[in-house]
Enzyme design. Structure first.
Site, PDB file in Angstrom:
ATOM      1  N   ASP A  44     -11.482  -9.759   1.931  1.00 18.49           N
ATOM      2  CA  ASP A  44     -12.280  -8.705   1.516  1.00 18.49           C
ATOM      3  C   ASP A  44     -11.395  -8.383   0.179  1.00 18.49           C
ATOM      4  OD1 ASP A  44     -14.013  -6.726   0.847  1.00 18.49           O
ATOM      5  OD2 ASP A  44     -13.637  -5.485   2.745  1.00 18.49           O
ATOM      6  N   LYS A  90      -0.306 -12.912   6.834  1.00 18.31           N
ATOM      7  CA  LYS A  90       0.949 -12.087   6.773  1.00 18.31           C
ATOM      8  C   LYS A  90       1.807 -12.362   7.871  1.00 18.31           C
ATOM      9  CE  LYS A  90       3.328  -8.763   5.179  1.00 18.31           C
ATOM     10  NZ  LYS A  90       3.890  -8.778   3.833  1.00 18.31           N
ATOM     11  N   TYR A 128     -12.292  -5.729  11.385  1.00 17.12           N
ATOM     12  CA  TYR A 128     -13.681  -5.451  11.045  1.00 17.12           C
ATOM     13  C   TYR A 128     -14.587  -5.505  12.261  1.00 17.12           C
ATOM     14  CZ  TYR A 128     -13.068  -5.679   6.167  1.00 17.12           C
ATOM     15  OH  TYR A 128     -12.556  -5.403   5.021  1.00 17.12           O
ATOM     16  N   ASP A 154      -2.235 -13.011 -11.366  1.00 20.18           N
ATOM     17  CA  ASP A 154      -1.390 -13.699 -12.381  1.00 20.18           C
ATOM     18  C   ASP A 154      -1.706 -14.922 -12.920  1.00 20.18           C
ATOM     19  OD1 ASP A 154       1.054 -13.183 -14.256  1.00 20.18           O
ATOM     20  OD2 ASP A 154       2.165 -14.717 -12.786  1.00 20.18           O
TER      21      ASP A 154
END
Ligand code: NAD
Length: 483
Positions: free
Chosen positions: A232, A175, A128, A216
């Site tokens: 986000d 990640k 961003y 889930d």
């Protein structure tokens, strides 16, 4: 009675004015000790030619009151208009985006009745930063920036939030199996800060499986802290699975100023019809009251709102088999006001501690690391010789200097020289990695300039460079694939 707390209010666009009025009616009826300063934002301001959607004098109000209750606005498409939300967050340093996601089953339909999680999203950094460049005919780069202080601030915020609101677990999502440097930093700081909160359970999830868990088993999560882009995405997933996209409020908190808003937009399709659900901004206003130490009023409003939802008094967007009566926006507000002082019997009532305290002042102080330049990545725009990496390597080798030698070429991160695979697709964007003859030798910028001059003389179009550094002896760059 204590002096009234001034807050800045914007009625926004579309359904904004209706839902804001409903919310303010409730706030005043509940005895919120506030005084509003109204500013204009959004469409009308954009139309005056102010590309940020907020007039310069409105910043003065925000800086004065430090609290902003904002209705949604309509962002005009194209035309150089900037997102007011992004501008406000960045200008005022609103680094923490807080989004509670709670189920109100069976009154609001959801497959996950037990969900009660809070997503804490870093709000200023990551992709961003908006730093994007087209570098070749085929390739555009968007820079992802993750800083130590930015990560530490949001992670501390998440732990302090968990402590202040009696939450038991904080989950970090990144990640870092792929972005070992950037996301690795966020994860590492999470582990360090977690040590200071031994009573709070912690874990880390890779963002892809984390998102799957939210979709889930959201009830298995409590507080989640994550970077800007992931936050986000997952906050919308979380809002959706709880069935409460139209009900969610969010807070954007900075060191001085805080902004509170609904998570939905200005819904121009239903503007002026008095059918919008004001709950998103009501819930945001409740967070605002806690923030300004009016927890008692916050609790009163939230419990009255829960009781209204539980009594089946619903606006049309959530009207269904468990509803008792469909109401207009303004009527919904009146029904909440009627229930001020009551608590829900089926849904869990809320209890806010008086004056929630979060210590956000602490930041770890580490001495600056020793930085050593040990190599260089030179990026080329090259579209010759059938894009044969072997040919590029051979020609480029001739531009090696005494100190810096071509070590590796990758294309979109895949090694293509000196060894590669004929199947690898090559774009016109090449990363050429240089190391000194003796790897690990520290080099200087003069040697970088000399190399670039030689590459330029050899007729190559270099489009950017990245310096390869060690910090306190630790590699500060990722290895090329196959390196
Ligand atoms: P939206 O959230 O405004 O609307 C999506 C759908 O949900 C519409 O069908 C709408 O009628 C419905 N909806 C939304 N809020 C509702 C409510 N409170 N009660 C009942 N129904 C509701 O999203 P969009 O249509 O993508 O965007 C419309 C405008 O809002 C755009 O200009 C967008 O840029 C802007 N927007 C602003 C903000 C903000 O100011 N924070 C956030 C998101 C979108």
């Amino acid at each position: 009675m204590a002096e009234k707390r001034k807050i800045t209010v914007a009625y926004g666009d579309g359904i904004g004015p209706e839902i804001m009025q409903a919310t303010l009616d409730i706030l005043f009826a509940a005895g919120a000790n506030i005084e509003t300063e109204v500013i204009e934002i959004g469409e009308k301001v954009y139309k005056k030619g102010i590309s940020t959607g907020i007039a310069p004098e409105s910043w003065d109000s925000l800086r004065r009151t430090k609290v902003f209750l904002k209705a949604p606005i309509t962002t005009p498409q194209g035309g150089g208009f900037k997102s007011l939300n992004v501008t406000t967050r960045k200008t005022l340093g609103l680094y923490a985006n807080v989004r509670p996601c709670r189920s109100y089953y069976p009154y609001v339909d959801t497959n996950f009745p037990l969900t009660d999680m809070v997503i804490i999203r870093e709000n200023e950094e990551d992709l961003y930063a908006g730093i994007e460049h087209q570098q070749t005919d085929e390739v555009i780069q968007a820079l992802k920036l993750i800083s130590k202080p930015g990560s530490e601030k949001i992670i501390r915020f998440a732990f302090e939030y968990a402590k202040a609101y009696n939450r038991k677990k904080v989950t970090c999502m990144t990640k870092d199996n792929i972005m070992k440097q950037a996301d690795g930093l966020f994860h590492k700081i999470f582990n360090e800060v977690a040590q200071e909160y031994p009573t709070i359970e912690t874990n880390h999830m890779i963002i892809d499986i984390g998102s799957a868990i939210i979709a889930d088993r959201p009830h298995s999560l409590d507080v989640v802290v994550t970077e800007n882009l992931y936050g986000d995405i997952i906050s919308d997933i979380a809002a959706q699975v709880t069935g409460s996209v139209g009900l969610g409020g969010s807070a954007n908190i900075g060191p001085d100023v805080a902004m509170f808003e609904a998570i939905h937009g200005s819904a121009p399709d239903i503007a002026g019809l008095d059918i919008a659900n004001p709950s998103g901004i009501i819930n945001a206003a409740v967070m605002m009251l806690v923030h300004i130490n009016q927890s008692e009023v916050a609790e009163k409003i939230q419990n009255a709102w829960l009781k209204t939802v539980e009594d089946g008094i619903h606006t049309s967007d959530i009207y269904g088999k468990n509803s008792a009566r469909k109401v207009w926006t303004s009527e919904f507000a009146k029904e909440v006001i009627l229930r001020l002082g009551q608590t829900p019997t089926q849904l869990r009532a809320v209890k806010y501690d008086q004056n929630v305290v979060m210590d956000l002042s602490k930041m770890s102080k580490k001495p600056k690391a020793k930085k050593e330049l040990v190599g260089l990545d030179v990026f080329l725009d090259w579209d010759k010789d059938g894009r044969d990496p072997g040919k590029l390597g051979e020609q480029l080798k001739k531009a090696d200097t005494k100190q810096l030698k071509l070590n590796l070429i990758t294309n979109r991160g895949v090694a293509v020289y000196p060894e590669g695979h004929p199947e690898t697709f090559c774009s016109d964007h090449w990363r050429c990695r240089y190391y000194p003859e003796k790897e690990g030798t520290v080099i200087q910028n003069e040697q970088v300039i000399e190399l670039l001059a030689k590459i330029n003389e050899a007729g190559f179009d270099f489009i950017k460079t990245e310096h390869l550094y060690y910090f306190d002896g630790e590699r500060g760059y990722s290895l090329g694939q196959g390196e």
